[in-house]
Design a protein around this motif. Structure first.
Motif, PDB file in Angstrom:
ATOM      1  N   UNK A  34      82.560  48.372  29.818  1.00 21.94           N
ATOM      2  CA  UNK A  34      82.925  47.964  31.170  1.00 21.94           C
ATOM      3  C   UNK A  34      84.236  47.177  31.182  1.00 21.94           C
ATOM      4  N   UNK A  35      84.471  46.401  30.117  1.00 18.62           N
ATOM      5  CA  UNK A  35      85.752  45.676  30.032  1.00 18.62           C
ATOM      6  C   UNK A  35      86.934  46.634  30.170  1.00 18.62           C
ATOM      7  N   UNK A  36      86.848  47.745  29.453  1.00 23.33           N
ATOM      8  CA  UNK A  36      87.943  48.723  29.519  1.00 23.33           C
ATOM      9  C   UNK A  36      88.099  49.253  30.941  1.00 23.33           C
ATOM     10  N   UNK A  37      86.967  49.606  31.552  1.00 30.27           N
ATOM     11  CA  UNK A  37      87.030  50.155  32.906  1.00 30.27           C
ATOM     12  C   UNK A  37      87.606  49.129  33.878  1.00 30.27           C
ATOM     13  N   UNK A  38      87.166  47.880  33.711  1.00 33.09           N
ATOM     14  CA  UNK A  38      87.608  46.830  34.621  1.00 33.09           C
ATOM     15  C   UNK A  38      89.122  46.657  34.541  1.00 33.09           C
ATOM     16  N   UNK A  39      89.629  46.598  33.306  1.00 29.86           N
ATOM     17  CA  UNK A  39      91.078  46.429  33.152  1.00 29.86           C
ATOM     18  C   UNK A  39      91.818  47.636  33.730  1.00 29.86           C
ATOM     19  N   UNK A  40      91.279  48.826  33.454  1.00 30.46           N
ATOM     20  CA  UNK A  40      91.912  50.039  33.978  1.00 30.46           C
ATOM     21  C   UNK A  40      91.952  50.005  35.507  1.00 30.46           C
ATOM     22  N   UNK A  41      90.820  49.616  36.120  1.00 31.20           N
ATOM     23  CA  UNK A  41      90.760  49.580  37.583  1.00 31.20           C
ATOM     24  C   UNK A  41      91.708  48.521  38.140  1.00 31.20           C
ATOM     25  N   UNK A  42      91.722  47.350  37.510  1.00 29.22           N
ATOM     26  CA  UNK A  42      92.570  46.268  38.009  1.00 29.22           C
ATOM     27  C   UNK A  42      94.039  46.645  37.929  1.00 29.22           C
ATOM     28  N   UNK A  43      94.443  47.156  36.751  1.00 32.63           N
ATOM     29  CA  UNK A  43      95.853  47.515  36.579  1.00 32.63           C
ATOM     30  C   UNK A  43      96.247  48.588  37.597  1.00 32.63           C
ATOM     31  N   UNK A  44      95.404  49.626  37.700  1.00 33.22           N
ATOM     32  CA  UNK A  44      95.730  50.711  38.627  1.00 33.22           C
ATOM     33  C   UNK A  44      95.811  50.208  40.065  1.00 33.22           C
ATOM     34  N   UNK A  45      94.787  49.440  40.478  1.00 33.52           N
ATOM     35  CA  UNK A  45      94.765  48.978  41.864  1.00 33.52           C
ATOM     36  C   UNK A  45      95.933  48.034  42.151  1.00 33.52           C
ATOM     37  N   UNK A  46      96.344  47.266  41.158  1.00 32.04           N
ATOM     38  CA  UNK A  46      97.484  46.369  41.374  1.00 32.04           C
ATOM     39  C   UNK A  46      98.733  47.195  41.676  1.00 32.04           C
ATOM     40  N   UNK A  47      98.964  48.236  40.844  1.00 30.94           N
ATOM     41  CA  UNK A  47     100.130  49.093  41.100  1.00 30.94           C
ATOM     42  C   UNK A  47     100.011  49.785  42.461  1.00 30.94           C
ATOM     43  N   UNK A  48      98.799  50.316  42.739  1.00 30.85           N
ATOM     44  CA  UNK A  48      98.584  51.038  43.991  1.00 30.85           C
ATOM     45  C   UNK A  48      98.889  50.120  45.172  1.00 30.85           C
ATOM     46  N   UNK A  49      98.342  48.893  45.116  1.00 34.93           N
ATOM     47  CA  UNK A  49      98.487  47.985  46.252  1.00 34.93           C
ATOM     48  C   UNK A  49      99.946  47.659  46.505  1.00 34.93           C
ATOM     49  N   UNK A  50     100.630  47.242  45.438  1.00 38.95           N
ATOM     50  CA  UNK A  50     102.027  46.851  45.620  1.00 38.95           C
ATOM     51  C   UNK A  50     102.843  48.028  46.166  1.00 38.95           C
ATOM     52  N   UNK A  71      88.072  52.345  47.313  1.00 43.40           N
ATOM     53  CA  UNK A  71      88.701  53.027  46.183  1.00 43.40           C
ATOM     54  C   UNK A  71      88.405  52.312  44.868  1.00 43.40           C
ATOM     55  N   UNK A  72      88.479  50.975  44.904  1.00 43.25           N
ATOM     56  CA  UNK A  72      88.226  50.206  43.682  1.00 43.25           C
ATOM     57  C   UNK A  72      86.779  50.390  43.242  1.00 43.25           C
ATOM     58  N   UNK A  73      85.854  50.478  44.207  1.00 48.18           N
ATOM     59  CA  UNK A  73      84.449  50.686  43.860  1.00 48.18           C
ATOM     60  C   UNK A  73      84.290  51.997  43.100  1.00 48.18           C
ATOM     61  N   UNK A  74      85.002  53.024  43.573  1.00 44.37           N
ATOM     62  CA  UNK A  74      84.965  54.314  42.880  1.00 44.37           C
ATOM     63  C   UNK A  74      85.400  54.180  41.430  1.00 44.37           C
ATOM     64  N   UNK A  75      86.428  53.358  41.202  1.00 44.48           N
ATOM     65  CA  UNK A  75      86.934  53.207  39.833  1.00 44.48           C
ATOM     66  C   UNK A  75      85.987  52.389  38.963  1.00 44.48           C
ATOM     67  N   UNK A  76      85.345  51.374  39.551  1.00 40.76           N
ATOM     68  CA  UNK A  76      84.431  50.542  38.768  1.00 40.76           C
ATOM     69  C   UNK A  76      83.212  51.347  38.338  1.00 40.76           C
ATOM     70  N   UNK A  77      82.836  52.297  39.165  1.00 46.20           N
ATOM     71  CA  UNK A  77      81.735  53.181  38.837  1.00 46.20           C
ATOM     72  C   UNK A  77      82.048  53.975  37.582  1.00 46.20           C
ATOM     73  N   UNK A  78      83.273  53.840  37.141  1.00 47.44           N
ATOM     74  CA  UNK A  78      83.690  54.631  36.015  1.00 47.44           C
ATOM     75  C   UNK A  78      84.462  55.822  36.517  1.00 47.44           C
ATOM     76  N   UNK A  79      85.717  55.887  36.122  1.00 51.22           N
ATOM     77  CA  UNK A  79      86.526  57.025  36.513  1.00 51.22           C
ATOM     78  C   UNK A  79      86.130  58.140  35.559  1.00 51.22           C
ATOM     79  N   UNK A  80      84.978  58.749  35.841  1.00 57.08           N
ATOM     80  CA  UNK A  80      84.320  59.613  34.860  1.00 57.08           C
ATOM     81  C   UNK A  80      85.254  60.696  34.325  1.00 57.08           C
ATOM     82  N   UNK A  81      85.866  61.422  35.255  1.00 57.10           N
ATOM     83  CA  UNK A  81      86.668  62.573  34.824  1.00 57.10           C
ATOM     84  C   UNK A  81      87.891  62.136  34.032  1.00 57.10           C
TER      85      UNK A  81
END
Lengths: 304, 539
Positions: free
Chosen positions: A94-110, A237-247
């Motif tokens: 989950x740590x990996x997923x969390x960092x991935x989601x945070x980094x992605x969402x930060x870029x997306x938001x900005x 969108x972030x919820x979708x990523x936390x669920x695990x960006x499975x694909x």
């Protein structure tokens, strides 16, 4: 505010309790765990041992009580694959997923907020048309296809980036980029629409009559008003990523919770599946709470 | 004449719309001197706000287009300046306040921040802006300025919000203040206070004040000079007294003639049967009581007006009668039965006889339904009134009755003007052959002339069909012309009630007298007398 958080926590705890129940009974509905866990050619003796060891001979309600007791102690059992506690395995992923989601969402938001705001300021302008065109493509492109094409181009043809795995900053670029595209397109459109509304509002007229320059009009006066619907979509969108960006995680061999879940399902590692469900459920609850708090922070008219 | 500080010369502005170009103003000329109060008077769509928007660079281009003219500020043409130069004038030199301060203040920033910003962006230091901001809030009459500064716009009343807007506009002591309908959304008493405040500040600073309004009363109260606009053109200019007493242009004559408050007052009808008798009606939302025992009689064919400031509970009374909200206590006898406790089936029959017409027909008529459907929907709910094959004829009849054409039945609400839409709403109410129509601010949003027409229509229908009205309004001159009796409410209580002549000629309560004194009359002479009266009352 404190009362609101308490109320929401209780409400979420009730949902979690139902989830726990559903998971237990649904997993029993899929068949006898002995058949599911053990190899097809396991002997009767092995099966009996397994039943005895895991308390499967007890009445179903007693099993459920044990299961609840384990839940309360955050004991999800042991992973069949790695023989480690399931919770530890899941938290690791989950740590990996969390960092991935945070980094992605930060870029997306900005990116989406800045480009969407500027597009809204000059509707029909060059920037607006370019941004709208690419965001619509981005929002409609399937990510499994994007992921594969990206690997073909950047890893295989050019050899610039690793195809999969982790280890260096370079490994992050492709997964983040592919995950970025769809929410970026979607959120940019929401920002644009919401900002067009805000920029046409009466208080923006007042600001113009005060002599406020365009940039502060966009980012100080209009943007904060326009953010509520944006925050809602961002949360979704972030919820979708936390669920695990499975694909995406599977394609890039990224050791996140999405890949972990797929692997565990394929190998019937129930303890891990269960732990993963609970961890993501709690994470999504916390995120929704943060979104509600963000509303109150953005709009003084919202008070809990 | 002193040198004008602001002068508009030969200004023409066009807006491109989906239905082709609309020339909003044509060859408009006006000027404003320091220390002068100029009013631009006009109805909606007259283009009265357009030249002010051009002054403030608030016209979006496109869809707007300035075809000709110049706007001279201290002799320099604003239209030839760069946006950056104009931003230096907006605020410190020419400031503007608007109608409806709630939507014109930014909801997510404190009012203190918004006032400070007006100074900081033009070079004032943060600390200085802060102390000046507190001083300004005190000057415009907000209690506890330091506390008020930390609040958000929604935490103030309408009048206080307009005071905040004024403080913001005056922060840098502008030479010209433009006020676009500054008191339209406010109660009469608050309106009088805001106009007095503007006048005081104007006298103190010597700025030029441009007031844009649709209200002859505002012109009579405050203006030195007045421009009358119609369909994008200036039709007449003069002092308020000239305009009112000796209008030259046919349009101005019609406008002055339509102003309410001059007609014959009703003497009330005698011997009419009692329709509704409300006794001790109360209403509370949780712990908050909004009505404290209301007594009210409505006779058949009578018009009972309910007046009072916002928050007095006028609309709540209407909601109790229609049972849109349950009453907390009391009775309301309708033909021998209590409306408040009536079982639902019986209530459905009574609701047929009690209809409502709301303030804003744009919102109260379903935009996706044709007029035919809107009016005949009543018969879908009450099928015993009219057999289906007669619906078409009856709709045509009703439309003619309210002064519309039978073939308007196929149109949709957006294809009508505001006054026509209100006629549709009245036709819809008439479809059920009601005994009582509740008009909740039903003519408040209409222009003076249209308002006069709708009032005449309501009066005629009342006479011909013996319909009673409960007429909720804040506009006293309209009430004076239309009502038979008046109920004055304040904070959920009836302060005074009686025949219209008694309430208007010999009000007994101070509250009623204050309300009368604060109400604006289109006649500058009457208005001057009222000012004296107001000052005496204050002294």
């Amino acid at each position: 505010m404190g009362r609101f958080i308490a109320r929401r926590t209780v409400a979420s705890a009730i949902s979690l309790a139902f989830l726990v129940m559903a998971v237990f009974f649904l997993s029993r509905l899929t068949g006898d765990p002995t058949d599911l866990y053990l190899p097809l050619d396991a002997s009767q003796e092995v099966r009996d041992n397994f039943r005895e060891l895991n308390g499967l001979n007890d009445p179903i309600l007693l099993q459920f009580a044990y299961y609840l007791g384990d839940m309360a102690r955050l004991d999800f059992g042991t992973s069949l694959r790695s023989a480690e506690p399931a919770l530890a395995v899941v938290l690791q992923a989950f740590q990996w997923t969390l960092v991935l989601a945070l980094v992605t969402m930060a870029f997306v938001t900005v990116a989406a907020v800045i480009l969407g705001s500027l597009a809204a300021f000059n509707v029909g302008g060059v920037l607006d048309r370019v941004a709208t065109f690419f965001s619509l493509i981005g929002a409609s492109a399937p990510d499994f296809w994007l992921a594969i094409v990206a690997i073909v181009i950047f890893s295989v043809n050019f050899g610039w980036l690793p195809t999969s795995g982790t280890g260096s900053i370079w490994h992050w670029i492709l997964p983040v980029s592919v995950l970025f595209i769809r929410p970026f397109g979607l959120i940019l459109q929401v920002v644009r629409g919401s900002m067009i509304n805000a920029l046409g509002s009466a208080y923006v007229k007042t600001a113009r009559a005060k002599g406020v320059a365009p940039q502060p009009i966009i980012f100080t006066h209009a943007l904060r008003n326009a953010m509520l619907p944006v925050v809602t979509v961002m949360g979704d969108q972030a919820a979708g990523m936390l669920n695990g960006a499975v694909i995406v995680e599977t394609i890039f061999g990224f050791p996140g919770v999405g890949k972990l879940m797929i692997d565990s399902i394929l190998q019937r590692d129930f303890a891990v599946i269960l732990a993963a469900i609970m961890v993501t459920a709690v994470a999504i609850f916390i995120m929704n709470l943060l979104i509600d708090l963000a509303y109150a922070l953005l709009d003084p008219r919202i008070r809990y | 004449m002193p040198d004008p500080i602001l002068e508009v010369r030969d200004l023409s502005v066009t807006f491109e719309t989906a239905r082709g170009p609309v020339r909003a103003v044509r060859n408009v000329n006006w000027h404003l001197a320091r220390g002068e109060v100029l009013a631009i008077l006009g109805e909606s769509g007259s283009g009265k706000s357009v030249s002010a928007s051009a002054v403030m660079d608030l016209i979006d281009i496109p869809p707007g287009r300035i075809d000709s003219g110049e706007i001279l500020f201290e002799g320099r043409d604003l239209l030839k300046m760069s946006p950056k130069e104009r931003r230096k004038i907006n605020g410190p030199r020419i400031a503007m306040i608007f109608q409806d301060p709630l939507s014109h203040l930014n909801p997510v920033w404190t009012v203190g921040w918004q006032i400070e910003e007006a100074m900081v962006i033009h070079g004032t230091g943060r600390a200085e802006a802060r102390s000046k901001m507190i001083e300004l809030l005190g000057k415009v009459g907000l209690p506890n300025p330091a506390e008020a500064a930390a609040k958000y716009p929604h935490q103030f009343s309408g009048g206080q919000r307009q005071r905040v807007m004024i403080a913001m506009a005056l922060a840098l002591k502008p030479d010209v203040l433009i006020a676009d309908e500054p008191t339209t959304a406010l109660d009469v008493t608050v309106q009088a206070q805001i106009l007095a405040l503007l006048e005081d500040l104007q006298r103190e600073t010597g700025m030029g004040l441009l007031i844009i309004t649709h209200d002859l009363g505002v012109v009579a109260e405050i203006a030195d000079r007045c421009i009358v606009m119609n369909k994008g053109e200036i039709v007449e200019t003069g002092t308020p007294a000239q305009i009112h007493n000796d209008p030259q242009h046919p349009y101005t004559k019609k406008l002055i003639a339509a102003a309410p408050g001059k007609g014959q007052m009703s003497d009330g009808g005698d011997g009419r049967s009692l329709l509704l008798q409300m006794r001790g009606a109360t209403k509370a939302y949780g712990d908050v009581a909004v009505l404290h025992g209301i007594d009210l009689d409505i006779h058949a064919g009578e018009c009972v007006a309910v007046v009072g400031e916002s928050g007095s509970g006028k609309s709540t009374v209407a909601k109790l009668i229609t049972r849109l909200e349950p009453a907390s206590g009391g009775t309301a006898m309708w033909k021998g039965e209590d409306l408040f406790t009536m079982p639902p089936r019986r209530l459905l029959e009574v609701r047929r006889e009690v209809q409502m017409v709301f303030q804003d027909p744009t919102q109260s008529l379903n935009p996706r339904m044709s007029v035919q459907d809107i009016i005949s929907e009543a018969w879908v709910i009450h099928p015993d009134i009219l057999p289906r094959h007669r619906w078409r004829d009856r709709v045509a009849e009703l439309l003619e009755q309210v002064g519309l054409e039978p073939d308007h039945a196929h149109r949709y609400p957006h294809q009508f003007s505001g006054g026509q839409r209100q006629r549709v709403a009245i036709a819809r109410a008439l479809a059920l052959e009601p005994r009582l129509i509740i008009c909740d601010e039903a003519v408040s949003a209409l222009d003076v002339q249209v308002q006069a027409q709708v009032i005449r229509l309501l009066a005629r229908l009342g006479r011909e069909l013996n319909i009673a009205y409960l007429f909720i309004a804040h506009d006293l001159p309209v009430v004076r012309d239309f009502a038979d009796s008046v109920v004055v409410m304040k904070l959920g209580r009836v302060v005074e009630q009686g025949p219209v002549r008694q309430i208007f000629d010999t009000p007994r309560q101070d509250y009623t007298r204050n309300l009368m004194a604060a109400s604006l009359d289109p006649d500058p002479d009457v208005q001057a007398a009222r000012r004296r009266q107001r000052q005496e009352m204050m002294a």
